[in-house]
Structure formats: structure tokens, C-alpha cells
Write a protein that holds these residues in place. Structure first.
Motif, PDB file in Angstrom:
ATOM      1  N   LYS A 236      19.897  -2.944 -68.728  1.00  0.00           N
ATOM      2  CA  LYS A 236      20.823  -3.846 -68.047  1.00  0.00           C
ATOM      3  C   LYS A 236      22.240  -3.394 -68.364  1.00  0.00           C
ATOM      4  CE  LYS A 236      18.992  -7.200 -70.324  1.00  0.00           C
ATOM      5  NZ  LYS A 236      18.721  -8.530 -70.902  1.00  0.00           N
ATOM      6  N   TYR A 237      23.134  -3.591 -67.401  1.00  0.00           N
ATOM      7  CA  TYR A 237      24.478  -3.046 -67.536  1.00  0.00           C
ATOM      8  C   TYR A 237      25.529  -4.148 -67.416  1.00  0.00           C
ATOM      9  CZ  TYR A 237      21.893   1.246 -66.927  1.00  0.00           C
ATOM     10  OH  TYR A 237      20.986   2.267 -67.094  1.00  0.00           O
ATOM     11  N   GLY A 238      26.584  -3.979 -68.232  1.00  0.00           N
ATOM     12  CA  GLY A 238      27.663  -4.950 -68.239  1.00  0.00           C
ATOM     13  C   GLY A 238      28.977  -4.333 -67.819  1.00  0.00           C
TER      14      GLY A 238
ATOM     15  N   GLY B 127      29.686 -16.620 -69.956  1.00  0.00           N
ATOM     16  CA  GLY B 127      30.662 -15.559 -69.851  1.00  0.00           C
ATOM     17  C   GLY B 127      30.114 -14.161 -69.997  1.00  0.00           C
ATOM     18  N   ASP B 128      28.829 -14.022 -70.328  1.00  0.00           N
ATOM     19  CA  ASP B 128      28.210 -12.713 -70.480  1.00  0.00           C
ATOM     20  C   ASP B 128      27.564 -12.310 -69.157  1.00  0.00           C
ATOM     21  OD1 ASP B 128      27.264 -10.458 -72.113  1.00  0.00           O
ATOM     22  OD2 ASP B 128      25.289 -11.299 -71.705  1.00  0.00           O
TER      23      ASP B 128
ATOM     24  N   THR C 203      41.627  17.304 -66.409  1.00  0.00           N
ATOM     25  CA  THR C 203      41.462  15.950 -66.942  1.00  0.00           C
ATOM     26  C   THR C 203      40.002  15.541 -66.841  1.00  0.00           C
ATOM     27  OG1 THR C 203      43.705  15.342 -66.245  1.00  0.00           O
ATOM     28  CG2 THR C 203      42.176  13.538 -66.722  1.00  0.00           C
ATOM     29  N   ALA C 204      39.510  14.866 -67.864  1.00  0.00           N
ATOM     30  CA  ALA C 204      38.157  14.313 -67.866  1.00  0.00           C
ATOM     31  C   ALA C 204      38.250  12.795 -67.848  1.00  0.00           C
ATOM     32  CB  ALA C 204      37.381  14.775 -69.094  1.00  0.00           C
ATOM     33  N   GLU C 205      37.643  12.169 -66.846  1.00  0.00           N
ATOM     34  CA  GLU C 205      37.550  10.710 -66.766  1.00  0.00           C
ATOM     35  C   GLU C 205      36.153  10.322 -67.251  1.00  0.00           C
ATOM     36  OE1 GLU C 205      39.785   8.482 -65.770  1.00  0.00           O
ATOM     37  OE2 GLU C 205      41.360   9.752 -64.909  1.00  0.00           O
ATOM     38  N   VAL C 206      36.084   9.695 -68.406  1.00  0.00           N
ATOM     39  CA  VAL C 206      34.811   9.310 -69.008  1.00  0.00           C
ATOM     40  C   VAL C 206      34.545   7.842 -68.696  1.00  0.00           C
ATOM     41  CG1 VAL C 206      33.457   9.175 -71.129  1.00  0.00           C
ATOM     42  CG2 VAL C 206      35.171  10.986 -70.856  1.00  0.00           C
ATOM     43  N   THR C 207      33.403   7.584 -68.056  1.00  0.00           N
ATOM     44  CA  THR C 207      33.021   6.228 -67.687  1.00  0.00           C
ATOM     45  C   THR C 207      31.737   5.840 -68.400  1.00  0.00           C
ATOM     46  OG1 THR C 207      33.989   6.499 -65.483  1.00  0.00           O
ATOM     47  CG2 THR C 207      32.430   4.694 -65.768  1.00  0.00           C
ATOM     48  N   VAL C 208      31.719   4.646 -68.978  1.00  0.00           N
ATOM     49  CA  VAL C 208      30.528   4.151 -69.656  1.00  0.00           C
ATOM     50  C   VAL C 208      30.423   2.646 -69.432  1.00  0.00           C
ATOM     51  CG1 VAL C 208      31.722   3.764 -71.857  1.00  0.00           C
ATOM     52  CG2 VAL C 208      29.252   4.143 -71.849  1.00  0.00           C
ATOM     53  N   ASN C 209      29.209   2.157 -69.258  1.00  0.00           N
ATOM     54  CA  ASN C 209      28.969   0.731 -69.083  1.00  0.00           C
ATOM     55  C   ASN C 209      28.331   0.139 -70.331  1.00  0.00           C
ATOM     56  OD1 ASN C 209      28.861   1.840 -66.135  1.00  0.00           O
ATOM     57  ND2 ASN C 209      29.085  -0.354 -65.889  1.00  0.00           N
ATOM     58  N   ASP C 210      28.698  -1.089 -70.676  1.00  0.00           N
ATOM     59  CA  ASP C 210      27.960  -1.811 -71.695  1.00  0.00           C
ATOM     60  C   ASP C 210      26.477  -1.759 -71.294  1.00  0.00           C
ATOM     61  OD1 ASP C 210      30.448  -2.426 -72.690  1.00  0.00           O
ATOM     62  OD2 ASP C 210      30.393  -4.546 -72.131  1.00  0.00           O
ATOM     63  N   THR C 211      25.614  -1.338 -72.213  1.00  0.00           N
ATOM     64  CA  THR C 211      24.221  -1.107 -71.884  1.00  0.00           C
ATOM     65  C   THR C 211      23.331  -1.917 -72.810  1.00  0.00           C
ATOM     66  OG1 THR C 211      24.771   1.130 -71.125  1.00  0.00           O
ATOM     67  CG2 THR C 211      22.448   0.669 -71.549  1.00  0.00           C
ATOM     68  N   TYR C 212      22.381  -2.646 -72.206  1.00  0.00           N
ATOM     69  CA  TYR C 212      21.496  -3.555 -72.966  1.00  0.00           C
ATOM     70  C   TYR C 212      20.041  -3.229 -72.649  1.00  0.00           C
ATOM     71  CZ  TYR C 212      25.852  -6.282 -72.834  1.00  0.00           C
ATOM     72  OH  TYR C 212      27.166  -6.694 -72.916  1.00  0.00           O
ATOM     73  N   ILE C 213      19.136  -3.588 -73.567  1.00  0.00           N
ATOM     74  CA  ILE C 213      17.720  -3.460 -73.342  1.00  0.00           C
ATOM     75  C   ILE C 213      17.056  -4.798 -73.642  1.00  0.00           C
ATOM     76  CG2 ILE C 213      17.041  -2.736 -75.654  1.00  0.00           C
ATOM     77  CD1 ILE C 213      15.613  -1.473 -72.289  1.00  0.00           C
TER      78      ILE C 213
ATOM     79  N   GLY D 271      27.416  -2.982 -75.699  1.00  0.00           N
ATOM     80  CA  GLY D 271      26.016  -3.272 -75.445  1.00  0.00           C
ATOM     81  C   GLY D 271      25.196  -3.306 -76.725  1.00  0.00           C
ATOM     82  N   THR D 272      23.893  -3.074 -76.567  1.00  0.00           N
ATOM     83  CA  THR D 272      22.978  -3.138 -77.714  1.00  0.00           C
ATOM     84  C   THR D 272      22.244  -1.824 -77.961  1.00  0.00           C
ATOM     85  OG1 THR D 272      21.240  -4.007 -76.256  1.00  0.00           O
ATOM     86  CG2 THR D 272      22.588  -5.623 -77.459  1.00  0.00           C
ATOM     87  N   VAL D 273      22.345  -0.870 -77.038  1.00  0.00           N
ATOM     88  CA  VAL D 273      21.693   0.436 -77.200  1.00  0.00           C
ATOM     89  C   VAL D 273      22.673   1.525 -76.754  1.00  0.00           C
ATOM     90  CG1 VAL D 273      19.336  -0.416 -76.886  1.00  0.00           C
ATOM     91  CG2 VAL D 273      20.681   0.265 -74.889  1.00  0.00           C
ATOM     92  N   GLY D 274      22.294   2.784 -77.001  1.00  0.00           N
ATOM     93  CA  GLY D 274      23.154   3.887 -76.592  1.00  0.00           C
ATOM     94  C   GLY D 274      23.386   3.895 -75.086  1.00  0.00           C
ATOM     95  N   ALA D 275      24.626   4.142 -74.688  1.00  0.00           N
ATOM     96  CA  ALA D 275      24.995   4.166 -73.273  1.00  0.00           C
ATOM     97  C   ALA D 275      25.312   5.606 -72.855  1.00  0.00           C
ATOM     98  CB  ALA D 275      26.203   3.273 -73.019  1.00  0.00           C
ATOM     99  N   TRP D 276      24.745   6.050 -71.730  1.00  0.00           N
ATOM    100  CA  TRP D 276      24.979   7.409 -71.256  1.00  0.00           C
ATOM    101  C   TRP D 276      26.234   7.445 -70.404  1.00  0.00           C
ATOM    102  CZ3 TRP D 276      22.447  11.209 -73.444  1.00  0.00           C
ATOM    103  CH2 TRP D 276      21.171  10.950 -73.994  1.00  0.00           C
TER     104      TRP D 276
END
Length: 253
Positions: free
Chosen positions: A137-139, A101-102, A243-253, A158-163
Motif C-alpha cells: 500500500k502506498y501513501g 488523517g492517514d 540532475t536526478a529527480e528521486v521519487t519515493v512513496n510511503d510504502t506499507y505492507i 512507511g513500514t517497509v523498504g520503498a523502491w
């Protein structure tokens, strides 16, 4: 690896018992699960103990995919071989790995020609060597919308900071300020009605109507979103509204 694994490159499933030319299996994805090598630029303290530390960066990610191909027949043997050989021949492709599932993705390109060794007339082992220039890697993708004068929170698993990427719309003729986790990025240039602005936090760039615009920032306190923590987001403007639309992805290393 079992049937719970899905590995797709450029739309081709590599762990597919129902592959049209036979059966495809993945045995290992070496380099996918572990972080890539670190870039070490520490320098020695000549007249003191220890080193001068440097910022932590990662090398590109190298992945070796090994598996097997069982062809339905003689004709399918060559068709399957050709499909594997051409997998990354036209350039970088999206690689998606899903297990239990991941789901994680990365853009990859070939570092060498795929290696196919026939062990029997219809059985082959294959090795595909790929490289992800971006080692992360991105989720799952997450979005939050914030109106000027308001605030909300954003997070990722994720596991690290996501930009983040921030898309601005509305009419803010005297500019605006986006604040994430207490750190502000301001754009003194006005946003006109019908225009679009997008701030790429990772590259520290502003795009106006899709085109890069240089030298646009006032304050430039870019920051990433830490994993697992809700981080406050707000938008302010001295005139007009937007309006600000903020998008971020789960981020892994």
C-alpha cells in the motif's frame, strides 16, 4: 466504522451519508489492515537441524469490503444497486483508504461479482471482494532533486523498504552513476540533452524517452529506502552535467 473513515474505489466513496441515491456505509475492510500471507519456499535440511531459509515475499492482497446501502426511494434502490454492481466491472481501479488523517492507496480488481442482499425494501447489505496484485500500500509521495556532483537525502514514513524511481535529465555524454545509501547503479550509455532517462529500482529497468531499454546497466546495486531513516542520494558523471529527480512513496505492507 465511524464517519472518520473514507473509502474510495474508482472515484466512488463507499462511506457516504450524502450519497445521491441514499446512504452508503462501510462496516469492515477485512484484509486491508494486516499484511497478506507470506510465500514460504523454505526447504528442509535433510542431514541437519532446521531448514534452509528463503527470501521473504508476500502473496497478493485480498480485501473483503462489507457495508450497507439505504436507498432514498424505490427508484434510487435500483440505481444504487446498479452502481455497486458496476464498481469494478471495467477493470482495476485505485482504492484509497483514509482514516484519522492517514491515507493509503492500492490498485485493486474484482475477484467476484459484488454481493447485494436486501434486508428490507430500501435496506441492503453488500460485500465486495477485491484483489491487489501488488500487495503493498502506498501513501505520500516524496521527491528530492540532486545535481551531478551533489548529494541530498531521501526518506519515507512507511513500514517497509520503498523502491525509488529516478528520473535523469541534462547532458552526460559518458554516462552517469546514481548512488543511494552507498549502493551504486551506473548507466554507461550517455544521456543527450533533450532526452529523458528513468530508472525503476523495483523492476531494475531503464526507460529512455518512456521506452524500455534492455541491457543498459554497468553496476546494478539496487536498493530500497528503509522506512524512517534519511538515506543519502548522489549523482556523478565523468563528463557533462545533469540532475536526478528521486521519487519515493510511503510504502506499507
Amino acid at each position: 466504522m465511524g464517519s472518520e473513515l473514507s473509502l474510495i474505489i474508482g472515484g466512488m466513496e463507499l462511506n457516504d451519508p450524502q450519497y445521491r441515491y441514499g446512504r452508503l456505509e462501510v462496516d469492515d475492510i477485512d484484509g486491508w489492515w494486516n499484511p497478506p500471507s507470506r510465500k514460504n519456499q523454505d526447504s528442509a535440511r535433510v542431514n541437519s537441524d532446521g531448514d534452509y531459509g528463503s527470501e521473504n515475499y508476500f502473496e497478493a492482497r485480498y480485501v473483503s469490503i462489507t457495508g450497507a446501502f439505504v436507498a432514498k426511494g424505490e427508484s434510487e434502490r435500483w440505481k444504487g444497486a446498479n452502481a455497486l454492481a458496476a464498481l469494478l466491472s471495467t477493470g482495476p481501479k485505485l482504492m484509497t483508504v483514509s482514516i484519522d488523517g492517514d491515507v493509503q492507496t492500492a490498485m485493486v480488481k474484482a475477484t467476484d461479482q459484488p454481493d447485494l442482499k436486501w434486508l428490507a425494501p430500501r435496506l441492503a447489505e453488500y460485500t465486495i471482494q477485491v484483489k491487489a496484485d501488488d500487495p503493498y500500500k502506498y501513501g505520500e509521495r516524496r521527491e528530492v532533486s540532486v545535481a551531478s556532483g551533489g548529494s541530498d537525502t531521501v526518506f519515507h514514513r512507511g513500514t517497509v523498504g520503498a523502491w525509488p524511481s529516478v528520473a535523469l535529465s541534462g547532458s552526460m555524454p559518458d554516462g552517469y552513476t546514481v548512488t543511494i545509501g552507498g549502493q551504486s547503479v551506473s548507466v554507461p550509455m550517455g544521456l543527450a540533452s533533450g532526452e529523458s532517462h528513468r530508472i525503476d529500482y523495483r523492476r531494475r529497468r531503464l526507460y529512455i524517452n518512456g521506452s524500455l531499454f534492455m541491457g543498459a546497466f554497468g553496476s546494478q546495486n539496487f536498493r530500497s529506502i528503509p522506512p524512517g531513516l534519511r538515506t543519502a542520494v548522489s549523482l556523478s558523471a565523468s563528463s557533462g552535467s545533469g540532475t536526478a529527480e528521486v521519487t519515493v512513496n510511503d510504502t506499507y505492507i
